[in-house]
Scaffold this active site. Structure first.
Site, PDB file in Angstrom:
ATOM      1  N   GLU A 178       7.534   1.069   5.189  1.00 11.21           N
ATOM      2  CA  GLU A 178       6.916   0.059   6.058  1.00 11.21           C
ATOM      3  C   GLU A 178       7.075  -1.318   5.414  1.00 11.21           C
ATOM      4  O   GLU A 178       6.996  -1.453   4.186  1.00 11.21           O
ATOM      5  CB  GLU A 178       5.421   0.417   6.193  1.00 11.21           C
ATOM      6  CG  GLU A 178       4.578  -0.535   7.016  1.00 11.21           C
ATOM      7  CD  GLU A 178       3.082  -0.153   6.982  1.00 11.21           C
ATOM      8  OE1 GLU A 178       2.734   0.963   6.523  1.00 11.21           O
ATOM      9  OE2 GLU A 178       2.271  -1.000   7.395  1.00 11.21           O
ATOM     10  N   HIS A 202       3.620   7.416   3.565  1.00 17.14           N
ATOM     11  CA  HIS A 202       4.590   6.311   3.553  1.00 17.14           C
ATOM     12  C   HIS A 202       4.302   5.344   2.415  1.00 17.14           C
ATOM     13  O   HIS A 202       3.224   5.352   1.821  1.00 17.14           O
ATOM     14  CB  HIS A 202       4.599   5.565   4.897  1.00 17.14           C
ATOM     15  CG  HIS A 202       3.324   4.843   5.245  1.00 17.14           C
ATOM     16  ND1 HIS A 202       2.282   5.437   5.945  1.00 17.14           N
ATOM     17  CD2 HIS A 202       2.910   3.567   5.005  1.00 17.14           C
ATOM     18  CE1 HIS A 202       1.308   4.552   6.118  1.00 17.14           C
ATOM     19  NE2 HIS A 202       1.653   3.405   5.548  1.00 17.14           N
ATOM     20  N   GLN A 249      -3.942   3.354   1.355  1.00 17.96           N
ATOM     21  CA  GLN A 249      -4.340   3.398   2.770  1.00 17.96           C
ATOM     22  C   GLN A 249      -4.551   4.852   3.163  1.00 17.96           C
ATOM     23  O   GLN A 249      -3.613   5.648   3.148  1.00 17.96           O
ATOM     24  CB  GLN A 249      -3.238   2.775   3.643  1.00 17.96           C
ATOM     25  CG  GLN A 249      -3.582   2.780   5.131  1.00 17.96           C
ATOM     26  CD  GLN A 249      -2.510   2.088   5.970  1.00 17.96           C
ATOM     27  OE1 GLN A 249      -1.338   2.378   5.847  1.00 17.96           O
ATOM     28  NE2 GLN A 249      -2.936   1.163   6.818  1.00 17.96           N
ATOM     29  N   GLU A 305      -8.021   4.274   9.945  1.00 19.42           N
ATOM     30  CA  GLU A 305      -7.536   4.044   8.585  1.00 19.42           C
ATOM     31  C   GLU A 305      -8.501   3.200   7.767  1.00 19.42           C
ATOM     32  O   GLU A 305      -9.271   2.411   8.302  1.00 19.42           O
ATOM     33  CB  GLU A 305      -6.129   3.421   8.600  1.00 19.42           C
ATOM     34  CG  GLU A 305      -5.987   2.116   9.383  1.00 19.42           C
ATOM     35  CD  GLU A 305      -6.231   0.878   8.566  1.00 19.42           C
ATOM     36  OE1 GLU A 305      -6.487   0.985   7.356  1.00 19.42           O
ATOM     37  OE2 GLU A 305      -6.191  -0.229   9.150  1.00 19.42           O
ATOM     38  N   HIS A 325       0.820  -1.217   0.000  1.00 21.11           N
ATOM     39  CA  HIS A 325       0.000   0.000   0.000  1.00 21.11           C
ATOM     40  C   HIS A 325       0.847   1.258   0.000  1.00 21.11           C
ATOM     41  O   HIS A 325       2.036   1.221   0.301  1.00 21.11           O
ATOM     42  CB  HIS A 325      -0.995   0.026   1.172  1.00 21.11           C
ATOM     43  CG  HIS A 325      -0.387   0.083   2.558  1.00 21.11           C
ATOM     44  ND1 HIS A 325      -0.110  -1.036   3.296  1.00 21.11           N
ATOM     45  CD2 HIS A 325      -0.033   1.135   3.341  1.00 21.11           C
ATOM     46  CE1 HIS A 325       0.386  -0.687   4.479  1.00 21.11           C
ATOM     47  NE2 HIS A 325       0.452   0.640   4.530  1.00 21.11           N
TER      48      HIS A 325
END
Ligand code: V0V
Ligand code: CO
Length: 140
Positions: free
Chosen positions: A133, A83, A59, A43, A7
């Site tokens: 991430e 991110h 996301q 989220e 994502h």
């Protein structure tokens, strides 16, 4: 080691409004939504497409507290990309490999992520300015 982009995380001020925008303008569908207290976010995961290694998503992240990673990011930069998250098969192994390369891994033990994934973040100052991430998704 990375199997896909799981994502892209986007910081938003109003989750419900942003969901409607992505549904209407891009035709994406919400496949999961939750409040993650540990990460101080509300989220939503919107599926872009499914692949053999798992789905790729957008996301959307609304902070639940101003004094949190996404809250601070919004105050400083406004809405936008927060991110990038790569899929991995084994998040513990990926954490160990990244740490061995000298990258500061912020989560030495994986934490709970969207859709019961296991996640770990690396410091953006060690990853070319991009908060990155690692995601081990639940196999389906
Ligand atoms: C901060 N910085 C960033 C950044 N956030 N750079 C790129 N991308 C970001 N998202 C830069 C910032 O511009 C500063 O650079 C420096 O880092 C310190 O910023 P700060 O505002 O003082 O922030 P810190 O140091 O308190 O915290 C930054 C870190 C924090 C990365 C350590 O945000 C963190 O722990 N993030 C990981 C957790 C997270 O983001 N959770 C929310 C998503 P200059 O100005 O000094 O050069 S949760 C999620 O994705 C879930 C649940 C999922 O399932 O996927
Ligand atoms: Co994320």
């Amino acid at each position: 080691m990375f199997t896909r982009i799981d994502h892209v995380g986007i910081a938003v001020r109003d989750l419900e409004k942003s969901i409607v925008w992505y549904q209407t303008m891009f035709g994406l569908t919400v496949v999961a939504q939750e409040i993650n207290e540990e990460q101080s976010v509300h989220e939503a995961m919107l599926l872009v497409d499914d692949g053999p290694q798992g789905g790729s998503h957008v996301q959307l992240l609304e902070p639940t507290r101003q004094d949190s990673p996404v809250g601070k990011y919004l105050a400083r930069h406004g809405e936008g990309m927060h991110h990038i998250a790569y899929g991995v098969d084994d998040v513990e192994a990926a954490i160990a490999t990244m740490a061995t390369s000298g990258i500061r891994v912020l989560d030495r033990k994986p934490r709970h992520g969207a859709m019961n994934s296991r996640i770990a973040f690396m410091h953006p100052k060690d990853t070319g300015g991009v908060l990155t991430e690692l995601v081990q998704a639940v196999k389906h």
